[in-house]
Design an enzyme around this catalytic site. Sequence first.
Site, PDB file in Angstrom:
ATOM      1  N   HIS A  59       1.752  -0.724  -8.299  1.00 43.12           N
ATOM      2  CA  HIS A  59       0.758   0.806  -8.815  1.00 43.12           C
ATOM      3  C   HIS A  59       1.754   1.085  -7.143  1.00 43.12           C
ATOM      4  CE1 HIS A  59      -2.938  -0.809 -10.606  1.00 43.12           C
ATOM      5  NE2 HIS A  59      -1.868  -0.381 -11.224  1.00 43.12           N
ATOM      6  N   HIS A  68      -3.095  -4.660  -4.101  1.00 39.00           N
ATOM      7  CA  HIS A  68      -3.323  -3.243  -3.993  1.00 39.00           C
ATOM      8  C   HIS A  68      -4.676  -3.069  -3.487  1.00 39.00           C
ATOM      9  CE1 HIS A  68      -2.597  -3.428  -9.024  1.00 39.00           C
ATOM     10  NE2 HIS A  68      -2.417  -4.404  -8.777  1.00 39.00           N
ATOM     11  N   GLU A 103       0.165   2.671  -3.978  1.00 41.22           N
ATOM     12  CA  GLU A 103       0.055   2.053  -2.292  1.00 41.22           C
ATOM     13  C   GLU A 103       0.726   1.117  -1.917  1.00 41.22           C
ATOM     14  OE1 GLU A 103      -2.591  -0.556  -5.746  1.00 41.22           O
ATOM     15  OE2 GLU A 103      -3.302   0.504  -6.663  1.00 41.22           O
ATOM     16  N   ARG A 130       1.032   6.336  -9.925  1.00 41.42           N
ATOM     17  CA  ARG A 130       0.647   4.954 -10.384  1.00 41.42           C
ATOM     18  C   ARG A 130       2.006   4.274 -10.888  1.00 41.42           C
ATOM     19  NH1 ARG A 130      -4.752   3.080 -10.513  1.00 41.42           N
ATOM     20  NH2 ARG A 130      -4.648   1.608 -12.408  1.00 41.42           N
ATOM     21  N   GLU A 153      -7.819  -6.161  -2.790  1.00 39.34           N
ATOM     22  CA  GLU A 153      -7.811  -4.931  -2.280  1.00 39.34           C
ATOM     23  C   GLU A 153      -8.147  -4.485  -1.682  1.00 39.34           C
ATOM     24  OE1 GLU A 153      -7.647  -2.299  -4.785  1.00 39.34           O
ATOM     25  OE2 GLU A 153      -7.133  -3.265  -6.988  1.00 39.34           O
TER      26      GLU A 153
END
Length: 390
Positions: free
Chosen positions: A146, A271, A149, A202, A347
Site C-alpha cells: 500500500h 502495513h 504506508e 494507496r 499493522e
Amino acid sequence: MRSHCSILLALLCAVVSGELVRYDNYHLFRVSISDKGQLDLLQQLEQQNDGRTHLGSHLATSNFQSILDAENPPKKSARNAETTFGWEEYQTLEAIYEWIDDLALQYPSILTVQSIGQTYEGRDMKLVKLSQQSGNPGIFLEANIHAREWITSATATWLLNELLTSADPAVQELATAYDWYILPVANPDGFHYTKTTNRLWRKNRYPHNVLCAGVDLNRNFPYHWMEGGASQVPCNDIYAGPEPGSEIETRNMIEYYETIADRIEFHLQLHSYGQYILLPYGYQDADYPDNYADQMEIAEAAAIGFSTRYNTPYTFGTIADVLYVDSGSTTDWAHGYHQTPLSMCFEFRDNGPYGFVLPADQIIPNSEETLDALIAMLAKAKTMGYFQRS
C-alpha cells in the site's frame, strides 16, 4: 471532511501543475466502529460524505496539511549530496534502491539484490536476499504494498541494516539462522506517486478506468478473491481489479514466490496502521487456519515483544476477527494457497492522530519494537517445532 468532488478536483489540479496535492484546512474525523453493521453503513455513507453525522466521531484535526508537513521535515534538504541513507526521515524509492545496491557490494558473500520484474510504469521491483549458510529456513518480508504506508519500507530497511550490522547476539542469531527475502517496496509506482503527487495514494497506477487509476494489490491475489472487503468499483481504494492476479506487480510477486515457496516458513506483511498482529484468514465466512492455536501463541509472543520497549499495545487475531473482512491479500494467499506454515501481517503504529502519516521521528522506535517482536515470536515458534533446518 471534504466532498469527493473537491478532493478529485484538487488531485486533477495537482496532476496538471505537477505539484503535490495539498490538504490545507481539510478536516480529519475519527469514526468509531463497533460492529459489522456500522462498518457497512460507513461504506455506504462514504459515497455521500456523511459518515460522521450517523456514527460516533470526533475531530482529529481541522488542518490535515499540518500533519503532513510535520511528518517528514526536510532536515537534510540543504546537504542532501553529503548525507548518507538513514532513518531520521522517509526516503525516496530511488534512495532505497541505491542503498540496497550499495549493500550488495559491501556484503557480496551473503547479500544479493535482484529485480523480480518491472511495474506497469517500468520500475524494478527489487528484492534483497540475506543468507549466511545453506539449509536455513526462509522468511519472506513484504513492505509498502500500500503506497501511502511509508513506515513499512522504512522499518524493512532498518531491520535489514540491523541484521547486517548489529552486535546484539539475539539479532546475530536472526541473521545467521534464517534466510531473509525482503521486498522493501512491493508497489514502486504507487510509492513514487505518494512522493510526487498524492501523499495518501494507496493503489498501483494501472489505468483500468478513464477517471480512476489503480488496483489495491493487497486485494488482487488469487485466493478467495472478491469474497468480502474488496470492491469492483475502479475508483474505490479497495478495488480488487478486473480479475485475480490482473496486475503485473501481483504476477511478479506470485511468480517469484513460487520459486522459493518450499523454503519459506514465515510470510510477513508490513502495513500501517492500528497496532495489530493479523493472522489468516480475512475473507468472508472464512475458516480458521489448521494451525490457528499455534499462530495465536506465536502472535501473543510477538505482542509481548512489541510492548516490551515502549509499552506499545498490539491486538492479535485473524484479520476477519480483529480488524475487518478482506479478501485477496498476500497473507491469506501465502498460507492458504502455498501452505506457508506461518503467515502474518503487522499493522504498525499508531492509534492516535497520525494514522498513515506517522512522523519520521517514530521510524526508529517503531523499528526497534518490531525487532523485539520478531526476536520473541521466532524464539517461540522454534520451541513449537517451526523453523527446523533442512
